[in-house]
Design an enzyme around this catalytic site. Structure first.
Site, mmCIF file in Angstrom:
data_model
loop_
_atom_site.group_PDB
_atom_site.id
_atom_site.type_symbol
_atom_site.label_atom_id
_atom_site.label_comp_id
_atom_site.label_asym_id
_atom_site.label_seq_id
_atom_site.Cartn_x
_atom_site.Cartn_y
_atom_site.Cartn_z
ATOM 1 N N ASP A 11 0.868 -1.180 0.000
ATOM 2 C CA ASP A 11 0.000 0.000 0.000
ATOM 3 C C ASP A 11 0.899 1.223 0.000
ATOM 4 O O ASP A 11 1.767 1.355 0.880
ATOM 5 C CB ASP A 11 -0.891 0.021 1.244
ATOM 6 C CG ASP A 11 -2.026 -0.987 1.156
ATOM 7 O OD1 ASP A 11 -2.433 -1.330 0.035
ATOM 8 O OD2 ASP A 11 -2.506 -1.431 2.210
ATOM 9 N N ASP A 130 -13.587 -4.349 -1.903
ATOM 10 C CA ASP A 130 -13.575 -4.261 -0.446
ATOM 11 C C ASP A 130 -14.990 -4.533 0.038
ATOM 12 O O ASP A 130 -15.936 -3.859 -0.387
ATOM 13 C CB ASP A 130 -13.123 -2.865 0.002
ATOM 14 C CG ASP A 130 -11.706 -2.561 -0.421
ATOM 15 O OD1 ASP A 130 -10.834 -3.432 -0.234
ATOM 16 O OD2 ASP A 130 -11.452 -1.456 -0.936
#
Length: 254
Positions: A11, A130
């Site tokens: 990330d 997600d």
């Protein structure tokens, strides 16, 4: 039977690798180029690079950084974050990515999946999803976008099926409830999506030990497990994880 894959996620925020818990309290943990090189040397099967703030800031992918990471790894490399147009997909692939991950933008503009798959091939288009537990949804899981900040009216299973029908060749399935917690993957969610779609499913969110990976690759029927914290912390290496998975009898890539 296809061998199971281990995939490491980087990330990235402001050009640095970061890690948080359930998308919050992100801390700087290093240089993504150096980390990508190290994980490649350790034997990771694939690498995923997410620019976690590109979409929120309304900018495209950082092509220079993507190119520098790509120059260090000779394995499949997937990039997500800030990819909103066909030109973004094209430039990201030209910068060195084999695949692009479409998450929030896929929800806002599903045609991007179709056009991307038609132009570059299904294998290049990955749906990033997600999902969070929500008993109001038919499957028990709701799709959330914008880095976990915005709930949608999409049911996770229905969206997965739609994305595959549009041309997504793979799904990275991230459980927001488990993200960064290192106490195991969301097995029911992973199994649900795996059993009801026809593309490889990469389980994400919650990996803390090799046993967790074993569980999601067997009980959850995932084709691959995405990890971050367990290697970023230095507690495990790719080699030590693969060795333990082999001891569990998992058919893992060497």
């Amino acid at each position: 039977m296809l061998k199971k894959r281990i995939i490491i996620c980087l990330d990235v925020k402001d050009g640095r690798t970061t890690k948080g818990i359930q998308f919050k309290n992100n801390a700087d943990i290093g240089d993504p180029v150096e980390m990508a090189s190290e994980y490649y040397k350790q034997g990771v099967d694939e690498l995923v690079f997410y620019d976690i703030i590109a979409s929120a800031r309304g900018r495209g992918p950082i092509l220079d950084l993507i190119s520098r990471v790509a120059s260090q790894v000779f394995i499949p490399f997937c990039v997500g974050g800030g990819i909103t147009t066909m030109d973004d997909i094209r430039s990201t692939i030209l910068a060195g990515a084999e695949k692009v991950s479409l998450n929030s933008q896929a929800v806002k503009n599903p045609d991007l999946i179709r056009e991307g798959a038609r132009t570059f091939g299904n294998q290049c288009i990955v749906l990033g999803m997600d999902a969070k537990r929500d008993e109001l949804m038919p499957s028990g899981y709701r799709v959330v976008i914008n880095g976990g900040r915005t709930e949608t009216q999409l049911d996770a299973l229905e969206w997965a099926k739609e994305a595959v029908s549009l041309g997504a060749g793979e799904i990275v399935l991230n459980s927001i409830d488990s993200d960064g917690m290192t106490n195991g993957y969301e097995i029911p969610l992973t199994k649900l999506i795996s059993e009801n779609t026809t593309v490889p499913i990469i389980a994400s969110g919650g990996g803390g030990t090799p046993l967790h990976l074993k569980e999601v690759l067997t009980e959850g029927k995932a084709d691959a497990a995405l990890i971050a914290t367990m290697v970023h912390s230095g507690k495990y290496t790719v080699g030590s994880i693969k060795k333990e998975l082999e001891e569990y009898g998992i058919n893992i890539r060497k």
